[in-house]
Write a protein that holds these residues in place. Sequence first.
Motif, short mmCIF file in Angstrom:
data_model
loop_
_atom_site.label_atom_id
_atom_site.label_comp_id
_atom_site.label_asym_id
_atom_site.label_seq_id
_atom_site.Cartn_x
_atom_site.Cartn_y
_atom_site.Cartn_z
N GLY A 139 -0.36 -38.88 -6.43
CA GLY A 139 -0.01 -37.49 -6.12
C GLY A 139 -1.07 -36.81 -5.28
O GLY A 139 -0.76 -36.05 -4.35
N THR A 140 -2.32 -37.09 -5.56
CA THR A 140 -3.42 -36.51 -4.80
C THR A 140 -3.42 -37.03 -3.37
O THR A 140 -3.58 -36.27 -2.42
N ASP A 159 -0.88 -38.19 -1.78
CA ASP A 159 0.30 -37.61 -1.12
C ASP A 159 -0.01 -36.21 -0.61
O ASP A 159 0.42 -35.83 0.48
N THR A 160 -0.75 -35.43 -1.39
CA THR A 160 -1.13 -34.08 -0.99
C THR A 160 -2.01 -34.11 0.26
O THR A 160 -1.82 -33.33 1.19
N ALA A 208 -0.95 -32.66 3.96
CA ALA A 208 -1.78 -31.69 4.68
C ALA A 208 -2.18 -32.23 6.05
O ALA A 208 -2.21 -31.48 7.03
N ILE A 244 -8.40 -28.93 2.73
CA ILE A 244 -8.30 -30.30 2.20
C ILE A 244 -9.68 -30.94 2.13
O ILE A 244 -10.00 -31.63 1.17
N LYS A 275 -11.44 -29.76 -0.90
CA LYS A 275 -10.91 -30.43 -2.10
C LYS A 275 -11.39 -31.88 -2.18
O LYS A 275 -11.70 -32.38 -3.26
#
Length: 91
Positions: free
Chosen positions: A48-49, A51-52, A56, A79, A82
């Motif tokens: 999931g990370t 994919d994020t 972006a 991004i 993060k």
Amino acid sequence: MKHSAIAGLFIAAAMLASPVFAADKDLCAGNIQQINDFVDSAPSLPEGTMDTVKAALTKAKASQAAGNDKDCVEVTSGIITKMQIRNPTRN
């Protein structure tokens, strides 16, 4: 005399604004490259990370293609922040 002073101010303002746009363009491209490098050498991250990050990256590339470097910088900077929080040993 007044007209030449006003014209001079407009020319000076235009010259000072130009590097800002070039800086956004360079920062956008640099940030995209940094995210690409991160994805290519991806540490073990939850799907999931990743994919994020990829979503972006896609959004940033679309902004860059549309000539909207300001949005590209906003997306990529968020991004990258993060990424640095999740993996602080990488720069």
